[in-house]
Design a protein around this motif. Structure first.
Motif, PDB file in Angstrom:
ATOM      1  N   LEU A  11       0.827  -1.202   0.000  1.00  0.00           N
ATOM      2  CA  LEU A  11       0.000   0.000   0.000  1.00  0.00           C
ATOM      3  C   LEU A  11       0.866   1.258   0.000  1.00  0.00           C
ATOM      4  N   ILE A  12       1.918   1.247   0.786  1.00  0.00           N
ATOM      5  CA  ILE A  12       2.819   2.398   0.834  1.00  0.00           C
ATOM      6  C   ILE A  12       3.457   2.633  -0.535  1.00  0.00           C
ATOM      7  N   GLU A  13       3.895   1.574  -1.182  1.00  0.00           N
ATOM      8  CA  GLU A  13       4.497   1.706  -2.513  1.00  0.00           C
ATOM      9  C   GLU A  13       3.482   2.210  -3.530  1.00  0.00           C
ATOM     10  N   ARG A  14       2.263   1.738  -3.429  1.00  0.00           N
ATOM     11  CA  ARG A  14       1.212   2.198  -4.345  1.00  0.00           C
ATOM     12  C   ARG A  14       0.923   3.681  -4.137  1.00  0.00           C
ATOM     13  N   CYS A  15       0.869   4.098  -2.871  1.00  0.00           N
ATOM     14  CA  CYS A  15       0.654   5.520  -2.562  1.00  0.00           C
ATOM     15  C   CYS A  15       1.828   6.364  -3.046  1.00  0.00           C
ATOM     16  N   ARG A  16       3.035   5.872  -2.823  1.00  0.00           N
ATOM     17  CA  ARG A  16       4.219   6.612  -3.278  1.00  0.00           C
ATOM     18  C   ARG A  16       4.191   6.782  -4.795  1.00  0.00           C
ATOM     19  N   GLY A  17       3.793   5.745  -5.519  1.00  0.00           N
ATOM     20  CA  GLY A  17       3.694   5.848  -6.971  1.00  0.00           C
ATOM     21  C   GLY A  17       2.634   6.851  -7.401  1.00  0.00           C
ATOM     22  N   ALA A  18       1.486   6.845  -6.701  1.00  0.00           N
ATOM     23  CA  ALA A  18       0.412   7.793  -7.025  1.00  0.00           C
ATOM     24  C   ALA A  18       0.852   9.225  -6.749  1.00  0.00           C
ATOM     25  N   PHE A  19       1.524   9.433  -5.619  1.00  0.00           N
ATOM     26  CA  PHE A  19       1.964  10.781  -5.275  1.00  0.00           C
ATOM     27  C   PHE A  19       3.070  11.255  -6.213  1.00  0.00           C
ATOM     28  N   SER A  20       3.944  10.351  -6.611  1.00  0.00           N
ATOM     29  CA  SER A  20       5.002  10.705  -7.558  1.00  0.00           C
ATOM     30  C   SER A  20       4.399  11.126  -8.898  1.00  0.00           C
ATOM     31  N   ALA A  21       3.402  10.389  -9.355  1.00  0.00           N
ATOM     32  CA  ALA A  21       2.719  10.749 -10.601  1.00  0.00           C
ATOM     33  C   ALA A  21       2.036  12.104 -10.468  1.00  0.00           C
ATOM     34  N   ALA A  22       1.418  12.349  -9.308  1.00  0.00           N
ATOM     35  CA  ALA A  22       0.721  13.620  -9.086  1.00  0.00           C
ATOM     36  C   ALA A  22       1.703  14.790  -9.079  1.00  0.00           C
ATOM     37  N   VAL A  23       2.858  14.593  -8.467  1.00  0.00           N
ATOM     38  CA  VAL A  23       3.873  15.658  -8.426  1.00  0.00           C
ATOM     39  C   VAL A  23       4.331  16.001  -9.841  1.00  0.00           C
ATOM     40  N   GLY A  24       4.575  14.983 -10.644  1.00  0.00           N
ATOM     41  CA  GLY A  24       4.990  15.231 -12.028  1.00  0.00           C
ATOM     42  C   GLY A  24       3.918  15.929 -12.835  1.00  0.00           C
ATOM     43  N   THR A  25       2.687  15.480 -12.678  1.00  0.00           N
ATOM     44  CA  THR A  25       1.568  16.091 -13.400  1.00  0.00           C
ATOM     45  C   THR A  25       1.378  17.540 -12.968  1.00  0.00           C
ATOM     46  N   LEU A  26       1.486  17.790 -11.672  1.00  0.00           N
ATOM     47  CA  LEU A  26       1.352  19.160 -11.175  1.00  0.00           C
ATOM     48  C   LEU A  26       2.478  20.042 -11.711  1.00  0.00           C
ATOM     49  N   GLY A  27       3.695  19.551 -11.699  1.00  0.00           N
ATOM     50  CA  GLY A  27       4.814  20.329 -12.234  1.00  0.00           C
ATOM     51  C   GLY A  27       4.619  20.680 -13.694  1.00  0.00           C
ATOM     52  N   ASP A  28       4.139  19.710 -14.474  1.00  0.00           N
ATOM     53  CA  ASP A  28       3.872  19.981 -15.889  1.00  0.00           C
ATOM     54  C   ASP A  28       2.776  21.028 -16.065  1.00  0.00           C
ATOM     55  N   ALA A  29       1.726  20.940 -15.239  1.00  0.00           N
ATOM     56  CA  ALA A  29       0.625  21.906 -15.327  1.00  0.00           C
ATOM     57  C   ALA A  29       1.099  23.307 -14.949  1.00  0.00           C
ATOM     58  N   VAL A  30       1.903  23.409 -13.896  1.00  0.00           N
ATOM     59  CA  VAL A  30       2.425  24.714 -13.480  1.00  0.00           C
ATOM     60  C   VAL A  30       3.284  25.312 -14.592  1.00  0.00           C
ATOM     61  N   MET A  31       4.164  24.501 -15.159  1.00  0.00           N
ATOM     62  CA  MET A  31       5.037  24.994 -16.227  1.00  0.00           C
ATOM     63  C   MET A  31       4.213  25.455 -17.431  1.00  0.00           C
ATOM     64  N   ARG A  32       3.229  24.662 -17.807  1.00  0.00           N
ATOM     65  CA  ARG A  32       2.378  24.999 -18.959  1.00  0.00           C
ATOM     66  C   ARG A  32       1.566  26.268 -18.688  1.00  0.00           C
ATOM     67  N   ASP A  33       0.960  26.366 -17.499  1.00  0.00           N
ATOM     68  CA  ASP A  33       0.077  27.494 -17.204  1.00  0.00           C
ATOM     69  C   ASP A  33       0.832  28.788 -16.932  1.00  0.00           C
ATOM     70  N   CYS A  34       2.076  28.680 -16.502  1.00  0.00           N
ATOM     71  CA  CYS A  34       2.876  29.891 -16.289  1.00  0.00           C
ATOM     72  C   CYS A  34       3.307  30.525 -17.602  1.00  0.00           C
ATOM     73  N   GLU A  35       3.379  29.721 -18.651  1.00  0.00           N
ATOM     74  CA  GLU A  35       3.969  30.215 -19.905  1.00  0.00           C
ATOM     75  C   GLU A  35       3.300  31.489 -20.405  1.00  0.00           C
ATOM     76  N   ARG A  36       1.991  31.598 -20.298  1.00  0.00           N
ATOM     77  CA  ARG A  36       1.322  32.792 -20.833  1.00  0.00           C
ATOM     78  C   ARG A  36       1.610  34.050 -20.017  1.00  0.00           C
ATOM     79  N   PHE A  37       2.191  33.882 -18.820  1.00  0.00           N
ATOM     80  CA  PHE A  37       2.552  35.023 -17.980  1.00  0.00           C
ATOM     81  C   PHE A  37       4.039  35.373 -18.066  1.00  0.00           C
ATOM     82  N   VAL A  38       4.832  34.489 -18.662  1.00  0.00           N
ATOM     83  CA  VAL A  38       6.277  34.709 -18.765  1.00  0.00           C
ATOM     84  C   VAL A  38       6.540  35.714 -19.883  1.00  0.00           C
ATOM     85  N   PRO A  39       7.272  36.782 -19.586  1.00  0.00           N
ATOM     86  CA  PRO A  39       7.602  37.745 -20.633  1.00  0.00           C
ATOM     87  C   PRO A  39       8.342  37.060 -21.775  1.00  0.00           C
TER      88      PRO A  39
END
Length: 125
Positions: free
Chosen positions: A15-43
């Motif tokens: 269960l711990i390994e499954r949770c770690r995998g889910a959280f790792s995927a979420a961190v990557g997805t969040l990082g990609d979303a932040v990078m993508r959504d910031c682009e329109r604000f970057v000079p």
């Protein structure tokens, strides 16, 4: 009289390994979303600043997961904080260009980021 018993096998490590995998995927997805959504604000002038964005995994301890979105061009910090060197934020390419672009993206996209994390974690179970 009717009786029954229930026995379960609970593998906490799995269960711990499954949770770690889910959280790792979420961190990557969040990082990609932040990078993508910031682009329109970057000079945007030549595009070097936008192209310098990257997502870097961050682990502070063995049990923590995280990532940082970093703009690595040499002048990124000066542009981000709007140093007093006469920086003008051109809006021809990115209409919402501004200093502190993460705050602009967070103000408009934070609810979607939270939903993205929820969906990613739920999708792993």
């Amino acid at each position: 009289m009717l009786g029954f018993s229930v026995t379960t096998d609970f593998d906490a490590d799995a269960l711990i390994e499954r949770c770690r995998g889910a959280f790792s995927a979420a961190v990557g997805t969040l990082g990609d979303a932040v990078m993508r959504d910031c682009e329109r604000f970057v000079p945007y002038d030549t595009g070097n600043l936008c192209r310098s964005a990257s997502r870097i995994p961050v682990t502070e301890e063995a049990d923590s997961l995280g990532c940082a979105v970093v703009w690595s061009s040499p002048y990124a910090s000066a542009v981000y904080y709007g140093d007093t060197r006469g920086i003008r934020y051109r809006t021809e390419h990115h209409a919402h260009a501004r200093a502190r672009w993460f705050e602009g993206a967070k103000a408009s996209d934070a609810p979607a980021w939270i939903q993205t994390v929820h969906d990613t974690v739920r999708g792993q179970f």
